[in-house]
Design a protein around this motif. Structure first.
Motif, PDB file in Angstrom:
ATOM      1  N   VAL A 149       0.862  -1.185   0.000  1.00  0.00           N
ATOM      2  CA  VAL A 149       0.000   0.000   0.000  1.00  0.00           C
ATOM      3  C   VAL A 149       0.897   1.233   0.000  1.00  0.00           C
ATOM      4  O   VAL A 149       1.773   1.365   0.862  1.00  0.00           O
ATOM      5  CB  VAL A 149      -0.935   0.011   1.226  1.00  0.00           C
ATOM      6  CG1 VAL A 149      -1.781   1.286   1.242  1.00  0.00           C
ATOM      7  CG2 VAL A 149      -1.840  -1.218   1.217  1.00  0.00           C
ATOM      8  N   ALA A 150       0.680   2.129  -0.939  1.00  0.00           N
ATOM      9  CA  ALA A 150       1.567   3.283  -1.091  1.00  0.00           C
ATOM     10  C   ALA A 150       1.522   4.191   0.131  1.00  0.00           C
ATOM     11  O   ALA A 150       0.460   4.435   0.719  1.00  0.00           O
ATOM     12  CB  ALA A 150       1.186   4.076  -2.331  1.00  0.00           C
ATOM     13  N   CYS A 151       2.687   4.694   0.507  1.00  0.00           N
ATOM     14  CA  CYS A 151       2.768   5.670   1.585  1.00  0.00           C
ATOM     15  C   CYS A 151       2.461   7.073   1.027  1.00  0.00           C
ATOM     16  O   CYS A 151       2.151   7.230  -0.157  1.00  0.00           O
ATOM     17  CB  CYS A 151       4.144   5.631   2.244  1.00  0.00           C
ATOM     18  SG  CYS A 151       5.492   6.272   1.205  1.00  0.00           S
ATOM     19  N   ASP A 152       2.546   8.075   1.884  1.00  0.00           N
ATOM     20  CA  ASP A 152       2.265   9.458   1.479  1.00  0.00           C
ATOM     21  C   ASP A 152       3.493  10.006   0.747  1.00  0.00           C
ATOM     22  O   ASP A 152       4.287  10.767   1.300  1.00  0.00           O
ATOM     23  CB  ASP A 152       1.938  10.293   2.719  1.00  0.00           C
ATOM     24  CG  ASP A 152       1.625  11.748   2.394  1.00  0.00           C
ATOM     25  OD1 ASP A 152       1.594  12.105   1.196  1.00  0.00           O
ATOM     26  OD2 ASP A 152       1.445  12.535   3.351  1.00  0.00           O
ATOM     27  N   VAL A 153       3.629   9.613  -0.515  1.00  0.00           N
ATOM     28  CA  VAL A 153       4.800  10.020  -1.298  1.00  0.00           C
ATOM     29  C   VAL A 153       4.807  11.529  -1.518  1.00  0.00           C
ATOM     30  O   VAL A 153       5.862  12.181  -1.423  1.00  0.00           O
ATOM     31  CB  VAL A 153       4.827   9.281  -2.653  1.00  0.00           C
ATOM     32  CG1 VAL A 153       6.046   9.708  -3.467  1.00  0.00           C
ATOM     33  CG2 VAL A 153       4.842   7.779  -2.445  1.00  0.00           C
ATOM     34  N   ASP A 154       3.643  12.111  -1.767  1.00  0.00           N
ATOM     35  CA  ASP A 154       3.594  13.551  -2.007  1.00  0.00           C
ATOM     36  C   ASP A 154       4.104  14.327  -0.797  1.00  0.00           C
ATOM     37  O   ASP A 154       4.836  15.316  -0.943  1.00  0.00           O
ATOM     38  CB  ASP A 154       2.171  13.992  -2.345  1.00  0.00           C
ATOM     39  CG  ASP A 154       1.773  13.628  -3.765  1.00  0.00           C
ATOM     40  OD1 ASP A 154       2.642  13.151  -4.525  1.00  0.00           O
ATOM     41  OD2 ASP A 154       0.591  13.811  -4.109  1.00  0.00           O
ATOM     42  N   GLY A 155       3.714  13.877   0.398  1.00  0.00           N
ATOM     43  CA  GLY A 155       4.173  14.538   1.613  1.00  0.00           C
ATOM     44  C   GLY A 155       5.684  14.458   1.760  1.00  0.00           C
ATOM     45  O   GLY A 155       6.344  15.444   2.114  1.00  0.00           O
ATOM     46  N   LEU A 156       6.246  13.282   1.486  1.00  0.00           N
ATOM     47  CA  LEU A 156       7.698  13.119   1.581  1.00  0.00           C
ATOM     48  C   LEU A 156       8.416  13.931   0.507  1.00  0.00           C
ATOM     49  O   LEU A 156       9.462  14.545   0.769  1.00  0.00           O
ATOM     50  CB  LEU A 156       8.064  11.642   1.454  1.00  0.00           C
ATOM     51  CG  LEU A 156       7.734  10.767   2.663  1.00  0.00           C
ATOM     52  CD1 LEU A 156       7.913   9.297   2.326  1.00  0.00           C
ATOM     53  CD2 LEU A 156       8.605  11.143   3.862  1.00  0.00           C
ATOM     54  N   ARG A 157       7.876  13.936  -0.691  1.00  0.00           N
ATOM     55  CA  ARG A 157       8.520  14.698  -1.773  1.00  0.00           C
ATOM     56  C   ARG A 157       8.506  16.194  -1.476  1.00  0.00           C
ATOM     57  O   ARG A 157       9.470  16.903  -1.791  1.00  0.00           O
ATOM     58  CB  ARG A 157       7.821  14.415  -3.100  1.00  0.00           C
ATOM     59  CG  ARG A 157       8.092  13.030  -3.660  1.00  0.00           C
ATOM     60  CD  ARG A 157       7.408  12.822  -4.984  1.00  0.00           C
ATOM     61  NE  ARG A 157       7.929  13.748  -5.992  1.00  0.00           N
ATOM     62  CZ  ARG A 157       7.388  13.901  -7.207  1.00  0.00           C
ATOM     63  NH1 ARG A 157       6.318  13.204  -7.552  1.00  0.00           N
ATOM     64  NH2 ARG A 157       7.917  14.737  -8.067  1.00  0.00           N
ATOM     65  N   GLU A 158       7.435  16.667  -0.875  1.00  0.00           N
ATOM     66  CA  GLU A 158       7.368  18.084  -0.543  1.00  0.00           C
ATOM     67  C   GLU A 158       8.424  18.453   0.493  1.00  0.00           C
ATOM     68  O   GLU A 158       9.108  19.475   0.373  1.00  0.00           O
ATOM     69  CB  GLU A 158       5.965  18.437  -0.033  1.00  0.00           C
ATOM     70  CG  GLU A 158       5.815  19.850   0.506  1.00  0.00           C
ATOM     71  CD  GLU A 158       6.192  20.934  -0.503  1.00  0.00           C
ATOM     72  OE1 GLU A 158       6.532  22.056  -0.046  1.00  0.00           O
ATOM     73  OE2 GLU A 158       6.162  20.685  -1.721  1.00  0.00           O
ATOM     74  N   ILE A 159       8.578  17.601   1.519  1.00  0.00           N
ATOM     75  CA  ILE A 159       9.629  17.836   2.507  1.00  0.00           C
ATOM     76  C   ILE A 159      10.999  17.766   1.839  1.00  0.00           C
ATOM     77  O   ILE A 159      11.871  18.608   2.079  1.00  0.00           O
ATOM     78  CB  ILE A 159       9.533  16.819   3.658  1.00  0.00           C
ATOM     79  CG1 ILE A 159       8.227  17.007   4.428  1.00  0.00           C
ATOM     80  CG2 ILE A 159      10.725  16.945   4.609  1.00  0.00           C
ATOM     81  CD1 ILE A 159       7.928  15.898   5.424  1.00  0.00           C
ATOM     82  N   GLY A 160      11.193  16.756   0.991  1.00  0.00           N
ATOM     83  CA  GLY A 160      12.457  16.618   0.293  1.00  0.00           C
ATOM     84  C   GLY A 160      12.765  17.812  -0.585  1.00  0.00           C
ATOM     85  O   GLY A 160      13.912  18.280  -0.655  1.00  0.00           O
ATOM     86  N   ARG A 161      11.743  18.345  -1.257  1.00  0.00           N
ATOM     87  CA  ARG A 161      11.946  19.513  -2.127  1.00  0.00           C
ATOM     88  C   ARG A 161      12.398  20.719  -1.301  1.00  0.00           C
ATOM     89  O   ARG A 161      13.344  21.429  -1.670  1.00  0.00           O
ATOM     90  CB  ARG A 161      10.646  19.837  -2.871  1.00  0.00           C
ATOM     91  CG  ARG A 161      10.768  20.982  -3.868  1.00  0.00           C
ATOM     92  CD  ARG A 161       9.402  21.428  -4.383  1.00  0.00           C
ATOM     93  NE  ARG A 161       8.567  21.945  -3.306  1.00  0.00           N
ATOM     94  CZ  ARG A 161       8.712  23.169  -2.764  1.00  0.00           C
ATOM     95  NH1 ARG A 161       9.660  23.985  -3.192  1.00  0.00           N
ATOM     96  NH2 ARG A 161       7.909  23.562  -1.791  1.00  0.00           N
ATOM     97  N   ARG A 162      11.727  20.938  -0.182  1.00  0.00           N
ATOM     98  CA  ARG A 162      12.072  22.098   0.651  1.00  0.00           C
ATOM     99  C   ARG A 162      13.439  21.958   1.292  1.00  0.00           C
ATOM    100  O   ARG A 162      14.155  22.943   1.475  1.00  0.00           O
ATOM    101  CB  ARG A 162      11.004  22.289   1.735  1.00  0.00           C
ATOM    102  CG  ARG A 162       9.718  22.901   1.220  1.00  0.00           C
ATOM    103  CD  ARG A 162       8.790  23.310   2.339  1.00  0.00           C
ATOM    104  NE  ARG A 162       8.105  22.182   2.947  1.00  0.00           N
ATOM    105  CZ  ARG A 162       8.409  21.638   4.118  1.00  0.00           C
ATOM    106  NH1 ARG A 162       9.432  22.110   4.818  1.00  0.00           N
ATOM    107  NH2 ARG A 162       7.727  20.626   4.596  1.00  0.00           N
ATOM    108  N   ARG A 163      13.803  20.724   1.637  1.00  0.00           N
ATOM    109  CA  ARG A 163      15.073  20.502   2.345  1.00  0.00           C
ATOM    110  C   ARG A 163      16.220  20.087   1.429  1.00  0.00           C
ATOM    111  O   ARG A 163      17.334  19.867   1.892  1.00  0.00           O
ATOM    112  CB  ARG A 163      14.866  19.406   3.401  1.00  0.00           C
ATOM    113  CG  ARG A 163      13.892  19.759   4.504  1.00  0.00           C
ATOM    114  CD  ARG A 163      14.386  20.937   5.337  1.00  0.00           C
ATOM    115  NE  ARG A 163      13.702  21.032   6.607  1.00  0.00           N
ATOM    116  CZ  ARG A 163      14.247  20.854   7.801  1.00  0.00           C
ATOM    117  NH1 ARG A 163      15.545  20.574   7.882  1.00  0.00           N
ATOM    118  NH2 ARG A 163      13.538  20.966   8.901  1.00  0.00           N
ATOM    119  N   GLY A 164      15.939  19.963   0.151  1.00  0.00           N
ATOM    120  CA  GLY A 164      16.988  19.556  -0.783  1.00  0.00           C
ATOM    121  C   GLY A 164      17.429  18.119  -0.585  1.00  0.00           C
ATOM    122  O   GLY A 164      18.620  17.806  -0.743  1.00  0.00           O
TER     123      GLY A 164
END
Length: 434
Positions: A149-164
């Motif tokens: 079952v997919a995790c909250d990828v969008d949430g992680l990507r958003e954090i990753g984008r902001r934090r590089g």
């Protein structure tokens, strides 16, 4: 005469019932014969064209441009970490409900796993707690799709984008899962998969890293090129292990096959990577995939849609009965459902009730499955992730693979429903966010 025969039959020992396990569930008799032919032919363990075709088809199925194979999923993860430049002193943020080989791979790079608690609905990382775990030493975030079952990828990507920070997808349980229209494996910078005997497809052992980033792919290819290939002896042991294991886990034979499998393992006739309790990188790690495994993988990919449809039928029926996730039909059919998992009050009671027909092999009974004690050795501090620890005590899973008939699941759940309905942890049912 018929009545006499019936009376005699009642006094004869009953034949063992068909029982259903969790291993070697995706394969077919045709594939067993294919591997038997590989064993008899003693062909080369390195056939670049076969391995390349498997890598290409696997990547395409994930919506990625590049696939790079390795001897195991954990080795593909190690290669991903190296390709991303993760090394001594770095940190990787991971869920505190995973297989021990995940923190091991991080430790093998000289880095440190940082654990974040999970949400209890899908047993995936609680993205609301990720930001607090990030430090100046954080090098990557980790998107594990637990039980398919997919995790909250969008949430992680958003954090990753902001934090590089890059996000590594762990698709070990989730080949075929779709998240918001995209296939798992194509949702972040890079992903890895496992195809061992407990996963969605089975090449006995095996792993794959996939990416659409050309520079990352080139680094992964460099790592693969300097990794050792399995020699003829290892390749034959892998094939032999598959040939012995497949009949042992046949539903008609599992009542005896599991004991035979354990004896074969003790006799050294089965081949696995056994580094679960190692915290330093073993010799020959990572290694490459053999041609025999790649051929088996091609066959498994060809049968993947039937495999997934069967898993989804079982999960759909269980969801209709148990209702743990609260998913609608579209969401159910977007997930792979490596297993259908939920929490119960008394796991031992649950396992005993279903023992007649199922060898459940419950995952994950530790926050780092495969290691039950001395969790500090892999950087986990007991008490730091209470939801993950609760899940490890109370989780149960039903197998969903193609060797498990839906009817067998239905029969046993209905037979036990009077008490099972009251065993489900209703206080946690459908809680948490996707």
């Amino acid at each position: 005469m018929v009545s006499i025969a019936r009376k005699l039959m009642r006094h004869l020992p009953s034949m063992p019932r068909a029982r259903y396990g969790v291993l070697a569930g995706a394969n077919t008799g045709r594939e067993w014969r294919q591997m038997a032919g590989a064993w008899l032919s003693s062909g080369p363990c390195e056939e670049p064209s076969v391995i390349s075709e498997y890598e290409s088809r696997f990547a395409k199925r994930c919506g990625a441009r590049h696939g790079v194979s390795f001897g195991a999923g954990r080795m593909a993860l190690y290669a991903v970490l190296e390709a991303l430049g993760v090394g001594p002193g770095d940190e990787v943020v991971i869920p505190a409900f995973t297989c021990v080989v995940v923190p091991n791979a991080i430790l093998y790079r000289g880095a440190r796993p940082v654990y974040v608690d999970i949400e209890p609905r899908f047993f995936n990382i609680d993205v609301s707690k990720v930001e607090a775990a990030i430090s100046p030493r954080t090098k990557a975030l980790y998107a594990q799709h637990t039980f398919g079952v997919a995790c909250d990828v969008d949430g992680l990507r958003e954090i990753g984008r902001r934090r590089g920070l890059p996000v590594i997808e762990d698709g070990a349980h989730a080949l075929g899962t779709v998240y918001r229209g995209g296939a798992v494996g194509s949702l972040t910078e890079v992903a890895f998969f496992s195809s061992d005997h407990s996963k969605v497809i089975n090449t006995h052992l095996g792993g794959m890293a996939v990416t659409s980033d050309d520079s990352l792919a080139a680094r992964l290819r460099e790592i693969q090129a300097r990794s050792p290939s399995p020699d003829m002896g290892t390749s034959r042991r892998l094939v032999r292990s598959f040939l012995l294991e497949y009949p042992c886990f046949s539903p008609a034979f599992l009542w005896l096959g599991r004991s035979i499998h354990a004896l074969l393992d003790r006799a050294g006739l089965l081949f696995f990577f056994r580094d679960e309790l190692e915290t330093s990188k073993p010799a020959g790690y990572p290694c490459r995939l053999s041609a025999a495994q790649a051929r088996l993988g091609l066959s498994q990919l060809g049968d993947l849609e039937r495999n997934l449809a069967h898993r989804r039928r079982i999960a759909g029926w269980l969801e209709g009965k148990i209702g743990w996730s609260g998913m609608d039909a579209g969401e159910l059919n977007a997930s792979t459902w490596l297993r259908y998992s939920f929490l119960v009050k008394d796991r031992e009671k649950f396992e005993a009730a279903f023992k007649r027909r199922f060898d459940l092999g419950v995952w994950f009974t530790s926050v780092v499955a495969g290691r039950c004690r001395d969790l500090e050795a892999v950087g986990y501090r007991p008490g730091s992730c209470p939801i993950a620890e609760l899940a490890a005590r109370h989780i149960v899973n039903f197998p969903t693979h193609p060797r498990v008939p839906l009817g067998a699941i239905q029969e046993e759940v209905e037979r036990n429903w009077e008490w099972l309905g009251n065993e489900i942890r209703a206080d946690l049912k459908r809680s948490g966010a996707r």
